[in-house]
Design a protein around this motif. Structure first.
Motif, short mmCIF file in Angstrom:
data_model
loop_
_atom_site.label_atom_id
_atom_site.label_comp_id
_atom_site.label_asym_id
_atom_site.label_seq_id
_atom_site.Cartn_x
_atom_site.Cartn_y
_atom_site.Cartn_z
N TYR A 4 -42.90 -7.15 16.18
CA TYR A 4 -43.13 -8.52 15.76
C TYR A 4 -44.43 -8.57 14.97
CZ TYR A 4 -39.91 -8.85 19.63
OH TYR A 4 -38.84 -8.65 20.47
N VAL A 39 -39.64 -10.18 12.41
CA VAL A 39 -39.34 -9.01 13.23
C VAL A 39 -38.97 -7.89 12.26
CG1 VAL A 39 -37.81 -8.02 14.98
CG2 VAL A 39 -38.51 -10.42 15.13
N THR A 55 -35.30 -12.10 13.73
CA THR A 55 -36.38 -13.04 13.42
C THR A 55 -35.94 -14.47 13.72
OG1 THR A 55 -37.34 -11.61 11.72
CG2 THR A 55 -37.87 -13.95 11.58
#
Length: 79
Positions: A4, A39, A55
């Motif tokens: 992340y 992500v 994401t």
């Protein structure tokens, strides 16, 4: 490996994995359109891609937590 994007510096991305461990990735290796909160996946060949589905899933989960904590407050900051 999923990471992340926590912050984007001049030369490195500060990333966090599922265990809270920090990783620093060279910005030059990442896609140009990367944003904080995305992500990313680092492939076996060390190439990096944004995982759009992961994401969006993560952003949805965060919004649901915000709603539980703060209701529908207009004061929640979203970038």
């Amino acid at each position: 490996m999923f990471l992340y994007i926590d912050s984007i510096g001049d030369q490195y991305l500060t990333c966090e994995d599922n265990y809270g461990e920090l990783h620093y990735v060279e910005k030059i290796k990442a896609p140009k359109n990367i944003k904080e909160g995305d992500v990313i996946v680092i492939n076996k060949d060390q190439s990096i891609r944004i995982d759009i589905q992961e994401t969006n899933k993560r952003k949805k989960e965060i919004r649901e937590i915000e709603k539980r904590l703060f209701g529908n407050s207009k004061w929640i900051y979203r970038s």
